[in-house]
Scaffold this motif. Structure first.
Motif, PDB file in Angstrom:
ATOM      1  N   TYR A  34       8.342 -10.409 -13.895  1.00 25.33           N
ATOM      2  CA  TYR A  34       7.464 -11.294 -14.728  1.00 25.33           C
ATOM      3  C   TYR A  34       6.648 -12.202 -13.584  1.00 25.33           C
ATOM      4  N   LEU A  35       7.243 -13.120 -12.439  1.00 23.87           N
ATOM      5  CA  LEU A  35       6.570 -14.050 -11.746  1.00 23.87           C
ATOM      6  C   LEU A  35       6.046 -13.237 -10.740  1.00 23.87           C
ATOM      7  N   ALA A  36       6.087 -12.198 -10.450  1.00 22.64           N
ATOM      8  CA  ALA A  36       5.123 -11.352  -9.425  1.00 22.64           C
ATOM      9  C   ALA A  36       3.954 -10.765  -9.855  1.00 22.64           C
ATOM     10  N   SER A  37       4.018 -10.455 -11.240  1.00 23.48           N
ATOM     11  CA  SER A  37       2.981  -9.613 -11.982  1.00 23.48           C
ATOM     12  C   SER A  37       1.698 -10.518 -12.493  1.00 23.48           C
ATOM     13  N   GLU A  38       0.511 -10.142 -12.367  1.00 22.83           N
ATOM     14  CA  GLU A  38      -0.698 -10.680 -12.702  1.00 22.83           C
ATOM     15  C   GLU A  38      -0.988 -10.714 -14.139  1.00 22.83           C
ATOM     16  N   ASP A  39      -0.197  -9.563 -14.608  1.00 28.50           N
ATOM     17  CA  ASP A  39      -0.408  -9.530 -16.394  1.00 28.50           C
ATOM     18  C   ASP A  39       0.745  -9.671 -17.236  1.00 28.50           C
ATOM     19  N   LYS A  40       1.529 -10.523 -16.461  1.00 28.45           N
ATOM     20  CA  LYS A  40       2.562 -10.852 -17.380  1.00 28.45           C
ATOM     21  C   LYS A  40       2.994 -12.357 -17.200  1.00 28.45           C
ATOM     22  N   ASP A  41       3.268 -12.895 -18.439  1.00 30.23           N
ATOM     23  CA  ASP A  41       3.548 -14.389 -18.480  1.00 30.23           C
ATOM     24  C   ASP A  41       5.017 -14.730 -18.564  1.00 30.23           C
ATOM     25  N   ILE A  42       5.611 -15.444 -17.450  1.00 30.57           N
ATOM     26  CA  ILE A  42       6.887 -15.785 -17.660  1.00 30.57           C
ATOM     27  C   ILE A  42       7.370 -16.750 -19.116  1.00 30.57           C
ATOM     28  N   LYS A  43       6.257 -17.192 -19.563  1.00 27.49           N
ATOM     29  CA  LYS A  43       6.635 -17.778 -20.849  1.00 27.49           C
ATOM     30  C   LYS A  43       7.114 -16.968 -22.046  1.00 27.49           C
ATOM     31  N   ASN A  44       6.485 -15.612 -21.867  1.00 26.38           N
ATOM     32  CA  ASN A  44       7.237 -14.714 -22.916  1.00 26.38           C
ATOM     33  C   ASN A  44       8.567 -14.216 -22.957  1.00 26.38           C
ATOM     34  N   LEU A  45       9.278 -14.780 -21.750  1.00 22.90           N
ATOM     35  CA  LEU A  45      10.518 -14.465 -21.769  1.00 22.90           C
ATOM     36  C   LEU A  45      11.332 -15.358 -22.551  1.00 22.90           C
ATOM     37  N   LYS A  46      11.822 -15.228 -23.777  1.00 23.03           N
ATOM     38  CA  LYS A  46      12.326 -16.184 -24.720  1.00 23.03           C
ATOM     39  C   LYS A  46      13.897 -15.803 -24.829  1.00 23.03           C
ATOM     40  N   LEU A  47      14.361 -14.702 -24.655  1.00 24.97           N
ATOM     41  CA  LEU A  47      15.548 -14.497 -25.135  1.00 24.97           C
ATOM     42  C   LEU A  47      16.679 -14.094 -23.872  1.00 24.97           C
ATOM     43  N   ILE A  48      15.862 -13.877 -22.812  1.00 21.20           N
ATOM     44  CA  ILE A  48      16.795 -13.819 -21.517  1.00 21.20           C
ATOM     45  C   ILE A  48      17.174 -15.210 -21.042  1.00 21.20           C
ATOM     46  N   PRO A  49      16.451 -16.293 -21.306  1.00 18.85           N
ATOM     47  CA  PRO A  49      16.956 -17.503 -21.082  1.00 18.85           C
ATOM     48  C   PRO A  49      17.987 -18.100 -22.003  1.00 18.85           C
ATOM     49  N   LEU A  50      18.021 -17.472 -23.422  1.00 20.51           N
ATOM     50  CA  LEU A  50      19.047 -17.526 -24.364  1.00 20.51           C
ATOM     51  C   LEU A  50      20.366 -17.014 -23.849  1.00 20.51           C
ATOM     52  N   VAL A  51      20.335 -15.765 -23.066  1.00 21.73           N
ATOM     53  CA  VAL A  51      21.519 -15.309 -22.594  1.00 21.73           C
ATOM     54  C   VAL A  51      22.028 -16.060 -21.517  1.00 21.73           C
ATOM     55  N   PHE A  52      21.086 -16.822 -20.520  1.00 26.53           N
ATOM     56  CA  PHE A  52      21.695 -17.575 -19.497  1.00 26.53           C
ATOM     57  C   PHE A  52      22.293 -18.949 -20.172  1.00 26.53           C
ATOM     58  N   ALA A  53      21.754 -19.410 -21.134  1.00 28.74           N
ATOM     59  CA  ALA A  53      22.278 -20.435 -21.841  1.00 28.74           C
ATOM     60  C   ALA A  53      23.670 -20.092 -22.515  1.00 28.74           C
TER      61      ALA A  53
END
Length: 211
Positions: free
Chosen positions: A102-121
């Motif tokens: 997501y960070l390396a892609s021009e067409d993806k927004d890191i802010k769209n990752l909502k549940l992967i951070p939930l797994v980290f937490a």
């Protein structure tokens, strides 16, 4: 496709939250509305966009089979406790590669990752070795337990001022594959963690709220 997006990440998410919610069979977790929806969103919404189609197996059909046939199969006696083994060694490959994409892609927004951070937490909440009923449980074997558990050892359910305490985990590239602050995911991860430790029943309440 299997290791980084469509299967193993879903297993790890179920393992972490399964331990917190008292499950002893992965297949039973798929009967849980929140847990099922969580892994569906991680697989289809957050993971699938980064999958490179191998050409011999359709990625969406693969996730369909994982979620509807493999994981719910009661004759596969997988337990969240077994799958939670060595989680500190798995997060970077099972989720970190998606974050990097997501960070390396021009067409993806890191802010769209909502549940992967939930797994980290959820994993950091898991490290407290206290389930959603406030009862202690035994953590699965992991080579980093002696390093990571002391970070959360002083945190109690109901604490709110915890960001600086867990910062050493949030910045650990070896665990998450990235520094979560540099990746722009630390704020959301901290928010989730605070909600997950709000008190007894907070894990279930947080899942209901966000999935």
């Amino acid at each position: 496709m299997k290791v980084c997006t469509c299967l193993n990440p879903l297993h790890t998410a179920l393992a972490v939250f399964g331990c917190l919610l008292g499950y002893t069979k992965i297949s039973d977790e798929m009967k849980d509305a929140e847990l099922r929806k969580m892994v569906e969103r991680i697989g289809y919404t957050e993971g699938l966009p980064v999958v490179v189609d191998p050409g011999i197996l359709d990625p969406k059909e693969f996730i369909d089979t994982v979620l509807n046939v493999r994981i719910p199969n009661p004759f596969m006696p997988d337990t969240p406790q077994r799958i939670a083994t060595d989680t500190s060694q798995k997060l970077a490959i099972r989720f970190g590669e998606t974050v990097k994409n997501y960070l390396a892609s021009e067409d993806k927004d890191i802010k769209n990752l909502k549940l992967i951070p939930l797994v980290f937490a959820g994993w950091m909440r898991y490290l407290m070795a206290v389930d959603d009923n406030g009862e202690k449980f035994v953590l699965s074997p992991d080579p980093l337990l002696e390093t990571v558990c002391p970070v959360v050892a002083g945190i109690r359910l109901g604490d709110t001022d915890v960001e600086e305490t867990i910062r050493p985990l949030l910045t650990n590239r070896a665990i998450f594959g990235v520094d979560l602050y540099e990746a722009g995911l630390a704020g959301l991860t901290v928010q989730y963690f605070k909600e997950l430790i709000a008190g007894v029943g907070a894990v279930r309440a947080t899942l209901k709220k966000y999935v």
